[in-house]
Design an enzyme around this catalytic site. Structure first.
Site, PDB file in Angstrom:
ATOM      1  N   ASP A 122       0.859  -1.191   0.000  1.00  0.00           N
ATOM      2  CA  ASP A 122       0.000   0.000   0.000  1.00  0.00           C
ATOM      3  C   ASP A 122       0.897   1.244   0.000  1.00  0.00           C
ATOM      4  OD1 ASP A 122      -2.334   1.548   0.202  1.00  0.00           O
ATOM      5  OD2 ASP A 122      -2.408   1.405   2.392  1.00  0.00           O
ATOM      6  N   GLU A 179       2.714   4.894  -4.000  1.00  0.00           N
ATOM      7  CA  GLU A 179       2.727   5.845  -5.139  1.00  0.00           C
ATOM      8  C   GLU A 179       4.062   6.580  -5.238  1.00  0.00           C
ATOM      9  OE1 GLU A 179       0.280   5.524  -2.865  1.00  0.00           O
ATOM     10  OE2 GLU A 179      -0.838   4.252  -4.246  1.00  0.00           O
ATOM     11  N   ASP A 227      -8.930   3.285  -2.792  1.00  0.00           N
ATOM     12  CA  ASP A 227      -9.945   3.743  -1.837  1.00  0.00           C
ATOM     13  C   ASP A 227     -11.221   4.221  -2.502  1.00  0.00           C
ATOM     14  OD1 ASP A 227      -8.101   3.090   0.025  1.00  0.00           O
ATOM     15  OD2 ASP A 227      -7.417   5.142   0.383  1.00  0.00           O
TER      16      ASP A 227
END
Ligand code: MIG
Length: 861
Positions: free
Chosen positions: A414, A417, A501
């Site tokens: 997670d 990015e 999300d």
């Protein structure tokens, strides 16, 4: 090389002159001092590179499987006709106009040129001020190119973008971003797959922009007839994939950027997650509820709260005091555990991960020196591992031992990015001048330091590579599992992808369909959305509808955010629970079919979840559909995505379709209103096409000793049969579901061909089994064939040419049974194959011995 005065010509790069050529490549000098290179990567793939006069280095080929070209050999011819150079393969000719430098491709199967440059300005450059230069010491230039976009064409692919399926008319950016909520025009999201497919009525071509900097695609927004794309720096490097069919384009893209390796079978099961399982006991409770309520489930996820102060590769000593015992206990009930791993490493002088990384210089470095760049994520002040470097990936990989030794089965990456809270969302990431690399695993000419502007979009890809390779190294012979939020083209080689999300909105249930379809067309076959929605509060009805739909998507996980209403499937009362259980059970019944689809995706890049026009090219109604999909070739799923809806319109393309659960058969093409009680999702199967169904286990571990399978078909109706009959086929592919032994022959594979014909008032099925390939021995004594929707008892059933007798004892199909090793090996039906007709259920059940030899079954009624 003589330099032209660019002001004197409207063309930045033209006229172009021949500089050199070799077997597969043409290199032209451009008027502005740059280079234009056109080369053949495959018979149907041409690569175009424009290198501006500042000579930025080539894109580092992390996304590419084989940068120099596909391994097949094919002839290439390079010619000059006075006005244009031409590079020809047996499938295409790429032309470069001498005067303008514009490129166009004539390709087999396309009536007009594809990827045709805008002749008025094929390429433009814009100096970018303010950013430090690369190692060339020059300032980067943003390069833009423009291609003609044919009027009726759709723009597909481009990864997981929010919004509808056809991206035409939008401007989309490639810059991996942690963002919430996902509004219809929120862009960018977490993944960058700079690959667009231009599709019209069965004809497709693709363009892959091979540049890891921020890139932007204007898909007919600024000008309706133009597809423009730009890269903030580096070379303009793109591949044109000529198709001409959609499957050819997608399969080629998987040659270019790689395919998903066959995942462990448990990763195809239902998975339970939530941000907010705070203690080992809470996790135990979730697990025991799932079993107590007989909800089949394979995986429980541990979100960030298992860690000690969000320190990656640690366990909280108070809340998860004995992870090994916990995981062993869960395993004994058939649960795998997947733990989240965030890249941000807490700055903490007593934390070995931080200290080691610091000492070995493995963190991303500040623009102004070799100290690590600092920011903030869950653990507070953090630094980030520099996954661009092979040594960082290996070091990070070794730390996975902490998790794998405790019994963790897979890794959930997670925040990669990477997200940085120190800069406000939605753009919060590392500073542009942060330094990465070099990557010692790359060829010498690609081993260079790079700025975050260039490394950003591949950070998640390389983190996932580290997690994938760590599992291979620490657990040799076992298939890795990685789930990643961020990625770049090629992410499928290392990880499954979830769409991040989303929210518990009906709109997001609907949006999941185009998102996952486009991810599949972008090379990512193994993808899913948080079932029930992540942010916000789910309702029972939304959860029911989402679970029904999610069961037919490649990656199926219920996940929700902290401080939202709990949304495990039993949280909304017994009615909703029963609906969800039924959907999840169908997921498990379909595993044999689904596993074949995953194997196909691993073999040739074919998406598991396909738009209707994948199989019905040229069908204008199918082309615009994004509220239905095909799971494989034969199953059509039409989810209900509106509250209160108890019916919906379903489009069925050509052919006869049978509702999986209702006595309803329809002849396509047709738009029909179909009932859809809350308990039921409209799913249709092609009449006559074989599906593969298995028993319902509590978890896939039970299937290792129960390999029973049904080759299930809904009989077509004689009235709709073509006079010449109709044929359908499927593979059955099986292996141990867990190890890599399938790569050395430990698999079982055979093909079933179902030929239907109408013989003087009698319907006849001839089901041919090919011989079984491979050394894997499926755990079953019998192979079951079920012909459904048969109301009259057969008049003739034969196996291997000999008539079979009807048994007096009802044969219950395996997919109506629970997984059960005893049943799999029982020989209650003596040594004789037999058949049974259930007049009430309207089906014929036939059992024949499971043998490696080819077989032939005939049924007539
Ligand atoms: O800033 O780990 O997308 O699935 O539950 C939020 C907590 C961090 C974002 C992920 C989500 C996960 C959550 N994470």
């Amino acid at each position: 090389m003589d330099h032209h005065d660019t002001a004197a010509t409207p063309y930045l790069i033209g006229p172009v002159e021949l500089e050199r050529q070799d077997e597969r490549r043409l290199v032209l000098a451009t008027a502005n001092g740059g280079e234009l290179e056109v080369s053949a990567w495959a018979p149907d793939v041409v690569r175009v590179r424009y290198i501006p006069s500042t000579r930025p280095p080539a894109t580092i080929g992390w996304a590419l499987m084989s940068p120099e070209g596909s391994p097949e050999s094919f002839p290439v011819e390079i010619t000059f006709g006075g006005e244009a150079w031409a590079l020809s393969t047996p499938r295409l000719t790429a032309r470069v106009d001498r005067r303008t430098g514009a490129v166009a491709v004539d390709a087999a199967g396309h009536p007009s040129p594809i990827a045709e440059d805008d002749p008025a300005g094929p390429i433009r450059e814009e100096p970018l001020a303010g950013l430090p230069g690369t190692d060339t010491g020059t300032h980067p230039v943003r390069i833009r190119a423009a291609k003609r976009l044919p009027p009726g064409a759709m723009c597909l692919g481009l990864g997981e973008k929010a919004g509808w399926m056809d991206r035409r008319g939008r401007v989309l950016e490639m810059w991996n971003t942690d963002v919430l909520p996902h509004l219809p025009d929120t862009d960018p999201l977490y993944q960058s797959i700079p690959f667009v497919i231009v599709y019209e009525r069965g004809r497709a071509w693709g363009l892959f922009l091979h540049n890891t900097h921020r890139t932007v695609f204007d898909l007919g927004s600024g000008r309706p007839d133009r597809l423009e794309f730009s890269a903030d720096a580096g070379q303009l490097d793109y591949f044109v994939l000529a198709g001409p069919t959609l499957p050819q384009v997608v399969s080629r893209f998987s040659d270019l950027t790689g395919r998903m390796p066959l995942p462990p079978r448990w990763a195809l099961g239902f998975q339970q997650s939530r941000w907010g399982y705070m203690t080992a006991d809470e996790v135990r409770e979730v697990a025991s509820e799932l079993r107590r309520r007989a909800i089949p489930c394979d995986v429980i996820y541990l979100d960030i709260d298992y860690m000690d102060g969000y320190r990656v590769f640690t366990w909280d000593p108070a809340r998860f005091p004995d992870p090994q015992a916990l995981l062993e206990e869960l395993r004994s009930h058939g649960f795998r555990v997947v733990t989240i791993v965030d890249p941000g490493v807490k700055i903490d002088e007593e934390y070995p991960v931080y200290l080691e990384g610091l000492e070995s210089g493995l963190f991303c470095r500040r623009a102004d020196g070799d100290r690590p760049f600092e920011g903030k994520v869950w653990p507070g002040p953090t630094v980030w591992p520099d996954f661009i470097r092979a040594e960082t990936r290996r070091w990070w990989g070794r730390w996975h031992r902490v998790l794998l030794d405790a019994g963790v089965s897979g890794i959930w990456n997670d925040m990669n990015e990477p997200a940085n809270f120190r800069h406000p969302l939605p753009t919060g990431t590392l500073d542009p001048g942060v330094r990465h690399g070099p990557d010692a695993e790359r060829p010498a000419e690609e081993r260079r330091e790079l700025l975050h502007t260039e490394a950003h979009n591949v950070y998640g890809l390389l983190m996932s590579k580290a997690a994938y390779e760590a599992q291979l190294a620490l657990r040799p012979g076992v298939r890795p599992f990685v789930l990643s939020r961020s990625g770049f083209a090629g992410i499928q080689r290392y990880a499954a992808v979830w769409t991040g999300d989303n929210s518990s909105w009906w709109e997001h249930l609907a949006m999941m369909v185009p998102q996952l379809i486009n991810l599949g067309l972008s090379g990512v076959a193994f993808a899913g959305a948080d079932t029930g929605g992540f942010a916000g509060h789910a309702t029972g009805e939304l959860l029911a509808r989402w679970t029904q739909a999610g069961a037919f998507t490649p990656f199926f996980r219920n996940h929700s955010a902290m401080n939202t209403r709990r949304q495990e499937v039993w949280q909304f009362g017994e009615h909703i629970e029963a609906i969800c259980r039924r959907a999840i059970e169908w997921r498990y019944r379909l595993l044999p079919y689904l596993y074949v689809l995953f194997w196909e995706a691993a073999s040739n890049g074919t998406p598991v979840m396909r738009p209707l026009f994948w199989h019905f090219p040229g069908d204008a109604s199918a082309e615009r559909l994004q509220d239905e999909w095909l799971l494989g070739a034969h199953l059509l799923v039409a989810p209900v995505t509106q509250p209160g809806a108890r019916h919906r319109t379903v489009y069925l393309p050509e052919g006869e379709w049978v509702h999986l659960w209702r006595p309803l058969r329809l002849l396509g093409p047709t738009h029909t209103a179909v009932e859809a009680e809350l308990s039921e999702l409209p799913v249709f199967v092609r009449a006559g096409a074989p599906l593969l169904l298995g028993p319902v286990p509590a978890h896939t571990g039970e299937l290792a000793r129960d390999g029973r399978v049904s080759v299930w078909m809904a009989a077509p109706s004689a009235a709709y049969l073509e006079p010449s009959g109709q044929d359908f086929w499927t593979w059955l592919y099986e292996d141990d579901g867990e190890s890599l032994a399938y790569q050395s022959g430990e698999f079982a594979r055979r093909r079933f061909d179902a030929a239907w014909s109408d013989g003087s008032g009698k319907l006849r099925l001839q089901l041919s089994f090919s011989g079984r390939d491979g050394r894997f021995r499926p755990a079953r004594e019998w192979l079951e064939v079920v012909v459904d929707r048969v109301w009259r008892a057969p008049t003739w059933v034969s196996w291997q040419g000999a008539e079979l007798s009807r048994t007096g004892e009802p044969l219950r199909p395996v997919f109506e049974d629970q997984a059960n090793p005893a049943a799999a090996s029982e020989s209650r039906w003596s040594a004789q194959p037999a058949w049974y007709h259930d007049a009430t259920a309207g089906r014929v059940v036939v059992r024949v011995p499971e043998r490696p030899e080819p077989g032939e079954l005939l049924v007539e009624w």
